[in-house]
Design a protein around this motif. Structure first.
Motif, PDB file in Angstrom:
ATOM      1  N   ASN A 114       0.828  -1.208   0.000  1.00  0.00           N
ATOM      2  CA  ASN A 114       0.000   0.000   0.000  1.00  0.00           C
ATOM      3  C   ASN A 114       0.860   1.256   0.000  1.00  0.00           C
ATOM      4  O   ASN A 114       0.601   2.211  -0.740  1.00  0.00           O
ATOM      5  N   GLU A 115       1.912   1.246   0.841  1.00  0.00           N
ATOM      6  CA  GLU A 115       2.762   2.428   0.948  1.00  0.00           C
ATOM      7  C   GLU A 115       3.603   2.653  -0.307  1.00  0.00           C
ATOM      8  O   GLU A 115       3.794   3.786  -0.749  1.00  0.00           O
ATOM      9  N   VAL A 116       4.100   1.570  -0.888  1.00  0.00           N
ATOM     10  CA  VAL A 116       5.023   1.693  -2.016  1.00  0.00           C
ATOM     11  C   VAL A 116       4.296   1.823  -3.350  1.00  0.00           C
ATOM     12  O   VAL A 116       4.770   2.523  -4.254  1.00  0.00           O
ATOM     13  N   ALA A 117       3.141   1.186  -3.481  1.00  0.00           N
ATOM     14  CA  ALA A 117       2.465   1.140  -4.785  1.00  0.00           C
ATOM     15  C   ALA A 117       1.100   1.834  -4.798  1.00  0.00           C
ATOM     16  O   ALA A 117       0.842   2.681  -5.658  1.00  0.00           O
ATOM     17  N   ILE A 118       0.217   1.460  -3.860  1.00  0.00           N
ATOM     18  CA  ILE A 118      -1.160   1.963  -3.924  1.00  0.00           C
ATOM     19  C   ILE A 118      -1.236   3.458  -3.634  1.00  0.00           C
ATOM     20  O   ILE A 118      -1.838   4.226  -4.403  1.00  0.00           O
ATOM     21  N   LYS A 119      -0.647   3.895  -2.544  1.00  0.00           N
ATOM     22  CA  LYS A 119      -0.742   5.315  -2.180  1.00  0.00           C
ATOM     23  C   LYS A 119      -0.196   6.248  -3.261  1.00  0.00           C
ATOM     24  O   LYS A 119      -0.877   7.192  -3.673  1.00  0.00           O
ATOM     25  N   PRO A 120       1.005   6.018  -3.744  1.00  0.00           N
ATOM     26  CA  PRO A 120       1.517   6.964  -4.740  1.00  0.00           C
ATOM     27  C   PRO A 120       0.889   6.836  -6.123  1.00  0.00           C
ATOM     28  O   PRO A 120       0.671   7.846  -6.805  1.00  0.00           O
ATOM     29  N   PHE A 121       0.570   5.607  -6.557  1.00  0.00           N
ATOM     30  CA  PHE A 121       0.146   5.416  -7.942  1.00  0.00           C
ATOM     31  C   PHE A 121      -1.368   5.363  -8.133  1.00  0.00           C
ATOM     32  O   PHE A 121      -1.846   5.569  -9.247  1.00  0.00           O
ATOM     33  N   VAL A 122      -2.116   5.064  -7.063  1.00  0.00           N
ATOM     34  CA  VAL A 122      -3.577   5.064  -7.172  1.00  0.00           C
ATOM     35  C   VAL A 122      -4.159   6.351  -6.595  1.00  0.00           C
ATOM     36  O   VAL A 122      -5.002   6.998  -7.209  1.00  0.00           O
ATOM     37  N   TRP A 123      -3.676   6.743  -5.423  1.00  0.00           N
ATOM     38  CA  TRP A 123      -4.238   7.901  -4.741  1.00  0.00           C
ATOM     39  C   TRP A 123      -3.411   9.171  -4.908  1.00  0.00           C
ATOM     40  O   TRP A 123      -3.856  10.253  -4.539  1.00  0.00           O
ATOM     41  N   GLY A 124      -2.200   9.049  -5.438  1.00  0.00           N
ATOM     42  CA  GLY A 124      -1.364  10.235  -5.593  1.00  0.00           C
ATOM     43  C   GLY A 124      -0.810  10.768  -4.291  1.00  0.00           C
ATOM     44  O   GLY A 124      -0.417  11.935  -4.206  1.00  0.00           O
ATOM     45  N   GLY A 125      -0.760   9.920  -3.270  1.00  0.00           N
ATOM     46  CA  GLY A 125      -0.243  10.332  -1.970  1.00  0.00           C
ATOM     47  C   GLY A 125       1.237  10.041  -1.835  1.00  0.00           C
ATOM     48  O   GLY A 125       1.863   9.454  -2.723  1.00  0.00           O
ATOM     49  N   ALA A 126       1.788  10.450  -0.700  1.00  0.00           N
ATOM     50  CA  ALA A 126       3.213  10.246  -0.440  1.00  0.00           C
ATOM     51  C   ALA A 126       3.421   8.981   0.381  1.00  0.00           C
ATOM     52  O   ALA A 126       2.654   8.690   1.305  1.00  0.00           O
ATOM     53  N   THR A 127       4.438   8.217   0.040  1.00  0.00           N
ATOM     54  CA  THR A 127       4.817   7.035   0.816  1.00  0.00           C
ATOM     55  C   THR A 127       5.348   7.471   2.176  1.00  0.00           C
ATOM     56  O   THR A 127       6.133   8.418   2.270  1.00  0.00           O
ATOM     57  N   ASP A 128       4.891   6.799   3.222  1.00  0.00           N
ATOM     58  CA  ASP A 128       5.387   7.068   4.577  1.00  0.00           C
ATOM     59  C   ASP A 128       6.672   6.269   4.766  1.00  0.00           C
ATOM     60  O   ASP A 128       6.633   5.064   5.016  1.00  0.00           O
ATOM     61  N   ALA A 129       7.807   6.921   4.642  1.00  0.00           N
ATOM     62  CA  ALA A 129       9.094   6.236   4.695  1.00  0.00           C
ATOM     63  C   ALA A 129       9.333   5.560   6.031  1.00  0.00           C
ATOM     64  O   ALA A 129       9.962   4.500   6.094  1.00  0.00           O
ATOM     65  N   ALA A 130       8.839   6.150   7.107  1.00  0.00           N
ATOM     66  CA  ALA A 130       9.031   5.565   8.436  1.00  0.00           C
ATOM     67  C   ALA A 130       8.288   4.244   8.574  1.00  0.00           C
ATOM     68  O   ALA A 130       8.799   3.287   9.167  1.00  0.00           O
ATOM     69  N   VAL A 131       7.085   4.186   8.014  1.00  0.00           N
ATOM     70  CA  VAL A 131       6.314   2.935   8.043  1.00  0.00           C
ATOM     71  C   VAL A 131       7.034   1.860   7.243  1.00  0.00           C
ATOM     72  O   VAL A 131       7.157   0.708   7.688  1.00  0.00           O
ATOM     73  N   VAL A 132       7.500   2.211   6.060  1.00  0.00           N
ATOM     74  CA  VAL A 132       8.195   1.243   5.210  1.00  0.00           C
ATOM     75  C   VAL A 132       9.478   0.755   5.885  1.00  0.00           C
ATOM     76  O   VAL A 132       9.783  -0.440   5.875  1.00  0.00           O
ATOM     77  N   GLU A 133      10.214   1.655   6.502  1.00  0.00           N
ATOM     78  CA  GLU A 133      11.457   1.274   7.167  1.00  0.00           C
ATOM     79  C   GLU A 133      11.199   0.293   8.307  1.00  0.00           C
ATOM     80  O   GLU A 133      11.900  -0.725   8.436  1.00  0.00           O
ATOM     81  N   LYS A 134      10.200   0.581   9.134  1.00  0.00           N
ATOM     82  CA  LYS A 134       9.872  -0.330  10.229  1.00  0.00           C
ATOM     83  C   LYS A 134       9.391  -1.674   9.694  1.00  0.00           C
ATOM     84  O   LYS A 134       9.735  -2.734  10.234  1.00  0.00           O
ATOM     85  N   THR A 135       8.625  -1.634   8.629  1.00  0.00           N
ATOM     86  CA  THR A 135       8.114  -2.870   8.024  1.00  0.00           C
ATOM     87  C   THR A 135       9.262  -3.751   7.546  1.00  0.00           C
ATOM     88  O   THR A 135       9.291  -4.955   7.812  1.00  0.00           O
ATOM     89  N   LEU A 136      10.202  -3.155   6.836  1.00  0.00           N
ATOM     90  CA  LEU A 136      11.318  -3.918   6.272  1.00  0.00           C
ATOM     91  C   LEU A 136      12.314  -4.376   7.331  1.00  0.00           C
ATOM     92  O   LEU A 136      12.885  -5.469   7.221  1.00  0.00           O
TER      93      LEU A 136
END
Length: 211
Positions: A114-136
């Motif tokens: 959702n953060e890497v693909a859906i938010k930026p490419f479907v909704w035009g929103g910004a990826t939350d880098a902190a969420v992605v970092e914690k996830t990975l």
């Protein structure tokens, strides 16, 4: 004339993918209506009150929820079986399916895909880098460590391709779209297991549509 089996849902949904792999494995002919659930209208809400995909429609029932659909397909088309015959194995397979649908869905779909693909490419929103970092760095390694203790050194979990193998692997297909691959040095059993499941014929038949 009997109503052909129809699946409503996107090829990119892991839950839709789970149902489609079972249909492919069992050789059941189907049509797909590639609706995006959050863009569906009131007619979709009538078919799926929780607004979730997949939805299965055939000559007997209309069902939503991938686990309910897969169990229905197993009961209606019992050969080849996707749930193990032994009671303990069947219970364990259902647990792994539930773990995948809930914990892996939360992490791989909502916190990564959702953060890497859906938010930026479907909704035009910004990826939350902190969420992605914690996830990975925290949540996905926790999942991989658990899977490393569960999956076999080679082959499938219960001999033949089963609902447990399918349920776990579908999320790694989405992870690959988000440019994530399992580190084989850290989790060798899991990396080999996922590669084997995704290379199986039912998954490969879906790959061109997903790509």
């Amino acid at each position: 004339m009997a109503t052909p089996t129809r699946i409503i849902g996107s090829y990119l949904s892991p839950y839709v993918r789970k149902a489609l792999v079972v249909l492919e494995l069992k050789g059941v002919a189907y049509e797909i209506d590639p609706i995006v659930p959050f863009l569906g209208d009131d007619r979709f809400s009538q078919l799926s009150p929780l607004r979730r995909v997949p939805v299965l429609i055939d000559d007997a029932v209309t069902l939503s929820d991938s686990s309910v659909i897969c169990q229905y397909l197993e009961d209606r088309y019992p050969t080849p079986a996707v749930y193990p015959a032994a009671i303990a194995d069947r219970a364990r397979a259902r647990w792994l399916e539930e773990y995948a649908d809930t914990r892996m869905g939360e992490v791989f779909i909502w916190r990564l895909f959702n953060e890497v693909a859906i938010k930026p490419f479907v909704w035009g929103g910004a990826t939350d880098a902190a969420v992605v970092e914690k996830t990975l760095n925290e949540e996905i390694p926790e999942i991989l460590t658990y899977l490393e203790s569960q999956v076999p050194a080679e082959g499938f979990l219960f001999g033949a391709l089963s609902i447990a193998d399918i349920s776990l692997a579908v999320f790694f297909r989405n992870a690959a779209f988000a440019r994530f691959q399992v580190d084989a040095a850290g989790w060798p059993r899991t990396a080999a297991f996922i590669a084997s499941v995704l290379a199986s014929e039912p998954f490969q038949r879906l790959k061109p549509y997903e790509d």
